[in-house]
Scaffold this motif. Structure first.
Motif, PDB file in Angstrom:
ATOM      1  N   ALA A   1      41.102  46.362  25.632  1.00  0.00           N
ATOM      2  CA  ALA A   1      41.167  47.435  24.634  1.00  0.00           C
ATOM      3  C   ALA A   1      41.065  46.885  23.211  1.00  0.00           C
ATOM      4  N   LYS A   2      41.664  45.726  22.964  1.00  0.00           N
ATOM      5  CA  LYS A   2      41.672  45.149  21.613  1.00  0.00           C
ATOM      6  C   LYS A   2      40.337  44.512  21.243  1.00  0.00           C
ATOM      7  N   TYR A   3      39.772  43.685  22.140  1.00  0.00           N
ATOM      8  CA  TYR A   3      38.592  42.892  21.791  1.00  0.00           C
ATOM      9  C   TYR A   3      37.270  43.519  22.222  1.00  0.00           C
ATOM     10  N   PHE A   4      37.327  44.463  23.146  1.00  0.00           N
ATOM     11  CA  PHE A   4      36.120  45.148  23.625  1.00  0.00           C
ATOM     12  C   PHE A   4      36.398  46.646  23.681  1.00  0.00           C
ATOM     13  N   PRO A   5      36.779  47.256  22.547  1.00  0.00           N
ATOM     14  CA  PRO A   5      37.268  48.640  22.552  1.00  0.00           C
ATOM     15  C   PRO A   5      36.258  49.682  23.014  1.00  0.00           C
ATOM     16  N   LYS A   6      34.980  49.445  22.809  1.00  0.00           N
ATOM     17  CA  LYS A   6      33.966  50.431  23.198  1.00  0.00           C
ATOM     18  C   LYS A   6      33.325  50.109  24.538  1.00  0.00           C
ATOM     19  N   ALA A   7      33.769  49.022  25.151  1.00  0.00           N
ATOM     20  CA  ALA A   7      33.135  48.555  26.381  1.00  0.00           C
ATOM     21  C   ALA A   7      33.432  49.464  27.560  1.00  0.00           C
ATOM     22  N   LYS A   8      32.427  49.621  28.386  1.00  0.00           N
ATOM     23  CA  LYS A   8      32.590  50.356  29.629  1.00  0.00           C
ATOM     24  C   LYS A   8      32.658  49.330  30.764  1.00  0.00           C
ATOM     25  N   ILE A   9      33.545  49.592  31.718  1.00  0.00           N
ATOM     26  CA  ILE A   9      33.722  48.708  32.863  1.00  0.00           C
ATOM     27  C   ILE A   9      32.609  48.957  33.877  1.00  0.00           C
ATOM     28  N   ALA A  10      31.916  47.903  34.281  1.00  0.00           N
ATOM     29  CA  ALA A  10      30.916  48.009  35.339  1.00  0.00           C
ATOM     30  C   ALA A  10      31.561  47.737  36.693  1.00  0.00           C
TER      31      ALA A  10
ATOM     32  N   ASP B   1      38.411  39.601  38.038  1.00  0.00           N
ATOM     33  CA  ASP B   1      37.120  39.400  37.394  1.00  0.00           C
ATOM     34  C   ASP B   1      36.636  40.762  36.917  1.00  0.00           C
ATOM     35  N   VAL B   2      36.395  40.859  35.630  1.00  0.00           N
ATOM     36  CA  VAL B   2      35.947  42.122  35.045  1.00  0.00           C
ATOM     37  C   VAL B   2      34.544  41.929  34.491  1.00  0.00           C
ATOM     38  N   LYS B   3      33.659  42.816  34.881  1.00  0.00           N
ATOM     39  CA  LYS B   3      32.305  42.800  34.342  1.00  0.00           C
ATOM     40  C   LYS B   3      32.110  44.078  33.550  1.00  0.00           C
ATOM     41  N   LEU B   4      31.656  43.916  32.309  1.00  0.00           N
ATOM     42  CA  LEU B   4      31.396  45.070  31.450  1.00  0.00           C
ATOM     43  C   LEU B   4      29.933  45.478  31.577  1.00  0.00           C
TER      44      LEU B   4
ATOM     45  N   VAL C   1      35.853  34.022  29.083  1.00  0.00           N
ATOM     46  CA  VAL C   1      35.113  35.145  28.506  1.00  0.00           C
ATOM     47  C   VAL C   1      33.681  34.664  28.308  1.00  0.00           C
ATOM     48  N   ASP C   2      32.752  35.304  29.007  1.00  0.00           N
ATOM     49  CA  ASP C   2      31.344  34.940  28.933  1.00  0.00           C
ATOM     50  C   ASP C   2      30.560  36.149  28.450  1.00  0.00           C
ATOM     51  N   CYS C   3      30.114  36.075  27.202  1.00  0.00           N
ATOM     52  CA  CYS C   3      29.380  37.189  26.594  1.00  0.00           C
ATOM     53  C   CYS C   3      27.867  37.015  26.713  1.00  0.00           C
ATOM     54  N   LYS C   4      27.442  36.082  27.556  1.00  0.00           N
ATOM     55  CA  LYS C   4      26.026  35.779  27.803  1.00  0.00           C
ATOM     56  C   LYS C   4      25.352  35.345  26.501  1.00  0.00           C
ATOM     57  N   LYS C   5      24.585  36.192  25.878  1.00  0.00           N
ATOM     58  CA  LYS C   5      23.873  35.828  24.644  1.00  0.00           C
ATOM     59  C   LYS C   5      24.570  36.356  23.384  1.00  0.00           C
ATOM     60  N   LYS C   6      25.612  37.162  23.567  1.00  0.00           N
ATOM     61  CA  LYS C   6      26.328  37.727  22.419  1.00  0.00           C
ATOM     62  C   LYS C   6      27.503  36.838  22.039  1.00  0.00           C
ATOM     63  N   GLU C   7      27.981  37.019  20.811  1.00  0.00           N
ATOM     64  CA  GLU C   7      29.091  36.203  20.323  1.00  0.00           C
ATOM     65  C   GLU C   7      30.424  36.674  20.900  1.00  0.00           C
ATOM     66  N   VAL C   8      31.227  35.705  21.337  1.00  0.00           N
ATOM     67  CA  VAL C   8      32.590  35.985  21.791  1.00  0.00           C
ATOM     68  C   VAL C   8      33.383  36.470  20.577  1.00  0.00           C
ATOM     69  N   PRO C   9      34.229  37.502  20.721  1.00  0.00           N
ATOM     70  CA  PRO C   9      35.052  37.932  19.585  1.00  0.00           C
ATOM     71  C   PRO C   9      35.812  36.735  18.992  1.00  0.00           C
ATOM     72  N   GLN C  10      35.653  36.524  17.704  1.00  0.00           N
ATOM     73  CA  GLN C  10      36.191  35.327  17.058  1.00  0.00           C
ATOM     74  C   GLN C  10      37.689  35.154  17.231  1.00  0.00           C
ATOM     75  N   GLU C  11      38.429  36.257  17.279  1.00  0.00           N
ATOM     76  CA  GLU C  11      39.883  36.167  17.369  1.00  0.00           C
ATOM     77  C   GLU C  11      40.345  35.574  18.704  1.00  0.00           C
TER      78      GLU C  11
END
Length: 137
Positions: A29-38, A53-56, A73-83
């Motif tokens: 909720a904090k680092y991926f607030p708009k993410a939908k769970i796949a 194991d959670v996949k978004l 946390v593996d964001c593939k090609k996107k940046e991991v939340p810096q915090e």
């Protein structure tokens, strides 16, 4: 003659966030607030230990331990939340990464393993001291 006994693992798949420990729910909720769970895989091991194991939907994969603390946390090609990355590691990447950014972070009792967008892998101690660099070609 000897006997081997194996207990069956009971993996379960769900989309229900409430199946995750509270710290895992809060982290998402904090680092991926708009993410939908796949998909959420509830991976029960011997001795009652459970990993999650959670996949978004955007492809990000997050692994949690039994207590709900993130281990990867593996964001593939996107940046991991810096915090999610300790300051000393963020500063090292900013100052030495030649514009690359962190796309994957693993957190274990040994320290942190970081993968950058250019494929370079870095290993750090728990205190953020660089222990090794692996240059992928």
């Amino acid at each position: 003659m000897f006997c081997i006994s194996v207990a069956a693992r009971a993996d379960k798949y769900t989309l229900d966030r409430s199946q995750l420990p509270q710290p895992a729910q809060e982290m998402i909720a904090k680092y991926f607030p708009k993410a939908k769970i796949a998909m959420i895989k509830v991976d029960k091991h011997l001795l009652k230990r459970t990993d999650y194991d959670v996949k978004l939907v955007n492809g990000t994969k997050i692994e949690f331990n039994n207590a709900g603390k993130w281990t990867s946390v593996d964001c593939k090609k996107k940046e991991v939340p810096q915090e999610l990355v300790i300051r000393s590691i963020r500063n090292y990447v900013k100052n030495n990464g030649n514009g690359a950014y962190i796309v994957k972070v693993e957190n274990s009792f040994k320290g942190y393993e970081i993968e950058l967008s250019d494929g370079v892998e870095l290993k750090f101690s728990k205190l953020g001291k660089l222990n090794g660099i692996d240059m992928n070609d």
